[in-house]
Design an enzyme around this catalytic site. Structure first.
Site, mmCIF file in Angstrom:
data_model
loop_
_atom_site.group_PDB
_atom_site.id
_atom_site.type_symbol
_atom_site.label_atom_id
_atom_site.label_comp_id
_atom_site.label_asym_id
_atom_site.label_seq_id
_atom_site.Cartn_x
_atom_site.Cartn_y
_atom_site.Cartn_z
ATOM 1 C CB ILE A 12 67.080 21.027 39.975
ATOM 2 C CG1 ILE A 12 65.770 21.897 40.431
ATOM 3 C CG2 ILE A 12 68.211 21.298 40.938
ATOM 4 C CD1 ILE A 12 65.401 21.445 41.590
ATOM 5 C CE LYS A 34 58.676 8.461 29.459
ATOM 6 N NZ LYS A 34 57.380 8.327 30.438
ATOM 7 C CB ALA A 83 61.149 13.250 39.670
ATOM 8 C CB THR A 100 58.649 8.545 36.754
ATOM 9 O OG1 THR A 100 58.329 8.432 35.350
ATOM 10 C CG2 THR A 100 59.944 9.525 36.827
ATOM 11 C CB THR A 125 61.124 17.231 47.655
ATOM 12 O OG1 THR A 125 60.208 18.279 48.208
ATOM 13 C CG2 THR A 125 60.214 16.084 47.513
ATOM 14 C CG ASP A 126 60.842 21.134 51.295
ATOM 15 O OD1 ASP A 126 60.087 20.870 50.293
ATOM 16 O OD2 ASP A 126 60.767 22.447 51.704
ATOM 17 C CD GLU A 127 56.381 19.523 47.506
ATOM 18 O OE1 GLU A 127 55.362 19.005 47.408
ATOM 19 O OE2 GLU A 127 56.741 20.593 46.791
ATOM 20 C CE1 TYR A 153 57.620 15.470 43.349
ATOM 21 C CE2 TYR A 153 56.992 17.121 44.995
ATOM 22 C CZ TYR A 153 58.086 16.566 44.165
ATOM 23 O OH TYR A 153 59.253 17.020 44.197
ATOM 24 C CE LYS A 157 61.449 13.395 44.639
ATOM 25 N NZ LYS A 157 62.434 13.274 43.748
ATOM 26 N N PRO A 208 46.924 33.483 38.931
ATOM 27 C CG PRO A 208 47.108 31.526 38.130
ATOM 28 C CD PRO A 208 47.563 32.792 37.952
ATOM 29 N NE ARG A 217 54.517 25.171 48.952
ATOM 30 C CZ ARG A 217 53.525 25.078 49.959
ATOM 31 N NH1 ARG A 217 53.637 25.247 50.919
ATOM 32 N NH2 ARG A 217 52.647 24.349 49.231
HETATM 33 P P1 NAD Z 1 61.413 19.116 36.317
HETATM 34 O O1 NAD Z 1 59.849 18.456 36.108
HETATM 35 O O2 NAD Z 1 61.755 20.304 35.648
HETATM 36 O O3 NAD Z 1 62.226 18.145 35.602
HETATM 37 C C1 NAD Z 1 62.328 16.711 35.311
HETATM 38 C C2 NAD Z 1 63.215 16.191 34.379
HETATM 39 O O4 NAD Z 1 63.061 14.759 34.414
HETATM 40 C C3 NAD Z 1 62.443 16.582 32.992
HETATM 41 O O5 NAD Z 1 63.678 16.832 31.980
HETATM 42 C C4 NAD Z 1 61.906 15.239 32.402
HETATM 43 O O6 NAD Z 1 61.889 14.907 31.078
HETATM 44 C C5 NAD Z 1 62.830 14.199 33.081
HETATM 45 N N1 NAD Z 1 62.155 12.729 33.466
HETATM 46 C C6 NAD Z 1 60.673 12.694 33.742
HETATM 47 N N2 NAD Z 1 60.202 11.528 33.854
HETATM 48 C C7 NAD Z 1 61.455 10.752 33.327
HETATM 49 C C8 NAD Z 1 61.883 9.311 33.138
HETATM 50 N N3 NAD Z 1 60.802 8.531 33.473
HETATM 51 N N4 NAD Z 1 63.071 9.069 32.788
HETATM 52 C C9 NAD Z 1 64.037 10.068 32.424
HETATM 53 N N5 NAD Z 1 63.660 11.135 32.749
HETATM 54 C C10 NAD Z 1 62.419 11.820 33.177
HETATM 55 O O7 NAD Z 1 61.959 18.927 37.894
HETATM 56 P P2 NAD Z 1 62.817 19.964 38.831
HETATM 57 O O8 NAD Z 1 62.185 20.930 39.298
HETATM 58 O O9 NAD Z 1 64.023 19.947 37.896
HETATM 59 O O10 NAD Z 1 63.085 18.766 39.842
HETATM 60 C C11 NAD Z 1 64.178 17.661 39.799
HETATM 61 C C12 NAD Z 1 64.474 17.166 40.953
HETATM 62 O O11 NAD Z 1 64.452 17.638 42.191
HETATM 63 C C13 NAD Z 1 63.015 16.044 41.195
HETATM 64 O O12 NAD Z 1 63.516 14.765 41.700
HETATM 65 C C14 NAD Z 1 62.237 16.853 42.182
HETATM 66 O O13 NAD Z 1 61.429 16.048 43.084
HETATM 67 C C15 NAD Z 1 63.334 17.519 42.954
HETATM 68 N N6 NAD Z 1 63.170 18.865 43.878
HETATM 69 C C16 NAD Z 1 62.658 19.761 43.215
HETATM 70 C C17 NAD Z 1 62.277 21.030 43.778
HETATM 71 C C18 NAD Z 1 62.035 22.223 43.182
HETATM 72 O O14 NAD Z 1 61.693 23.263 43.680
HETATM 73 N N7 NAD Z 1 61.580 21.985 41.846
HETATM 74 C C19 NAD Z 1 62.671 20.976 45.149
HETATM 75 C C20 NAD Z 1 63.241 19.846 45.957
HETATM 76 C C21 NAD Z 1 63.507 18.769 45.366
HETATM 77 P P1 TYD Z 2 54.628 25.243 43.227
HETATM 78 O O1 TYD Z 2 55.255 25.957 42.426
HETATM 79 O O2 TYD Z 2 53.883 24.267 42.548
HETATM 80 O O3 TYD Z 2 55.422 24.244 44.322
HETATM 81 P P2 TYD Z 2 55.130 23.388 45.508
HETATM 82 O O4 TYD Z 2 53.553 23.347 45.441
HETATM 83 O O5 TYD Z 2 55.797 22.097 45.151
HETATM 84 O O6 TYD Z 2 55.615 24.175 46.738
HETATM 85 O O7 TYD Z 2 53.766 26.064 44.319
HETATM 86 C C1 TYD Z 2 54.193 26.852 45.194
HETATM 87 C C2 TYD Z 2 53.160 27.465 45.962
HETATM 88 O O8 TYD Z 2 52.424 28.473 45.059
HETATM 89 C C3 TYD Z 2 52.010 26.612 46.536
HETATM 90 O O9 TYD Z 2 51.539 26.911 47.901
HETATM 91 C C4 TYD Z 2 50.947 26.617 45.546
HETATM 92 C C5 TYD Z 2 51.087 28.033 44.999
HETATM 93 N N1 TYD Z 2 50.679 28.050 43.756
HETATM 94 C C6 TYD Z 2 49.594 29.036 43.352
HETATM 95 O O10 TYD Z 2 49.037 29.953 44.167
HETATM 96 N N2 TYD Z 2 49.160 29.328 42.191
HETATM 97 C C7 TYD Z 2 49.772 28.699 40.905
HETATM 98 O O11 TYD Z 2 49.278 29.011 39.985
HETATM 99 C C8 TYD Z 2 50.550 27.740 41.193
HETATM 100 C C9 TYD Z 2 51.239 27.025 40.306
HETATM 101 C C10 TYD Z 2 51.026 27.742 42.542
#
Ligand code: NAD
Ligand code: TYD
Length: 339
Positions: A12, A34, A83, A100, A125-127, A153, A157, A208, A217
């Site tokens: 993101i 990082k 994160a 982190t 996050t909504d989680e 996780y 958060k 899987p 979701r």
């Molecule tokens: P991601 O895992 O793709 O990216 C995380 C980034 O943070 C990576 O580039 C990693 O190198 C960096 N990072 C990790 N630890 C670090 C540290 N200690 N110092 C500096 N950099 C560090 O994650 P994402 O999916 O892009 O999520 C970004 C943010 O959005 C997170 O805070 C996550 O909780 C939040 N979020 C994600 C989702 C989603 O669906 N992916 C939804 C809601 C909120």
């Molecule tokens: P994920 O992308 O890990 O996001 P989050 O758990 O943060 O919502 O998973 C999305 C949903 O998909 C979750 O209900 C777990 C399920 N899932 C699978 O069924 N198989 C998989 O291999 C993965 C990674 C997730």
């Protein structure tokens, strides 16, 4: 205007940087990351020579590195994406999530206090709200829903969110928090559901699905999330929480079937595997507040967004093939080998 974006080499954060450089041509963006397994510098390659952009490889928990950067750059706004973000990895090893996601957040906010900043924004996050039952489709997460977490996780958060609110109340730090539903789109690391299923489909590997695949979701195209954060950091009220989501609830199994269909692959690739421990059943965001206060609405519908996403993975095979050919293979074996 200088914006410090943490975690900008991830999914993101990188989308946000691209969006902001495009939308605000006069802004400077400084990214600190990082480069963990989830961070990918090649994602940022197109802007590495842009003079409005600077990349710094550092850990947000490294106080000295963070303070030095604040001294050099004097950011006006900090947006914290950095994160550990994968629930399954948090079940395997919680401690790096606490480090982190909680300690890192406190270091960033200490720097904001020390050097002054117009806004510290926490990407949450909504989680943090836990989950909703499948048989109550009338229930949604609002900003008033109590925090009630399930995984290491989401607990990390939530801990960070509480700390952000404490810094606001105790020190008067100008903060905001956004809590978004599941994102999908380009540059999504292939350990998460949608990119994992696309990559496996393209490689004719088993898909899987955890448990019976009935978990729900609420999916949002990543650019809509970026637009919402842009609005919150500029126009959102200080000290407030904003939920972000597009009323797009889908069951995992339906997403996986759709991906098979779009890629012309047989559903026989679907393999039901042992469920995730503590698996949240349903997430569903009520985005009324951000709509009413800031006029935000999602612009990309799921049909369009998932097609664009699949197209991106087809057009950018080297990006994800390089990831899945490396350390990821060990992760995959650990996570799915015996399931
Ligand atoms: P991601 O895992 O793709 O990216 C995380 C980034 O943070 C990576 O580039 C990693 O190198 C960096 N990072 C990790 N630890 C670090 C540290 N200690 N110092 C500096 N950099 C560090 O994650 P994402 O999916 O892009 O999520 C970004 C943010 O959005 C997170 O805070 C996550 O909780 C939040 N979020 C994600 C989702 C989603 O669906 N992916 C939804 C809601 C909120
Ligand atoms: P994920 O992308 O890990 O996001 P989050 O758990 O943060 O919502 O998973 C999305 C949903 O998909 C979750 O209900 C777990 C399920 N899932 C699978 O069924 N198989 C998989 O291999 C993965 C990674 C997730």
């Amino acid at each position: 205007m200088t914006i410090l974006v943490t975690g900008g080499a991830g999914f993101i954060g990188s989308n946000f940087i691209f969006y902001m450089l495009d939308k605000h041509p006069d802004y400077r963006i400084v990214c600190i990351d990082k480069l963990t397994y989830a961070g990918n510098l090649s994602t940022l390659a197109p802007i590495m020579n842009d003079e409005r952009f600077r990349f710094v490889k550092a850990d947000i928990c490294d106080r000295e590195a963070v303070y030095t950067l604040f001294e050099e750059e004097h950011p006006d706004i900090v947006v914290n994406f950095a994160a550990e973000s994968h629930v399954d990895r948090s079940i395997e090893n919680p401690s790096i999530f606490l480090q982190t996601n909680i300690i890192g957040t406190s270091v960033l906010m200490d720097a904001c206090r020390k050097y002054g900043v117009g806004r510290y924004h926490q990407v949450s996050t909504d989680e943090v709200y836990g989950d909703l039952p499948l048989d109550r489709p009338d229930l949604f997460f609002t900003e008033e829903t109590p925090i009630h977490t399930s995984s290491p996780y989401s607990s990390s958060k939530a801990g960070a969110d509480l700390l952000v609110q404490a810094y606001s109340r105790t020190y008067g730090l100008p903060v905001s928090i956004s809590r978004c539903s599941n994102n999908y789109g380009p540059y999504h690391f292939p350990e998460k559901l949608i990119p994992l299923m696309i990559a496996n489909c393209l490689n004719d590997k088993p898909l899987p699905v955890y448990g019976q695949g009935l978990n729900v979701r609420d999916w949002l195209y990543v650019e809509d999330h970026c637009k919402a954060i842009d609005l919150v950091i500029h126009k959102g009220r200080e000290g407030e929480v904003y939920n972000i989501g597009g009323h797009n609830e889908m069951r995992n199994i339906d997403i996986v079937r759709l991906i098979c269909h779009e890629l012309g692959k047989p559903e026989s690739l679907i393999t039901y595997v042992t469920d995730r421990k503590g698996h949240d059943m349903r997430y569903a965001i009520d985005p009324t507040k951000i709509h009413n206060e800031l006029g935000w609405l999602p612009e990309t519908g799921f049909e369009d967004g998932i097609r664009k996403t699949i197209r991106w993975y087809l057009d950018n095979r080297p990006w994800w093939e390089e990831i899945i050919s490396g350390e990821y293979q060990n992760y995959y074996e650990r996570m799915y080998g015996n399931r």
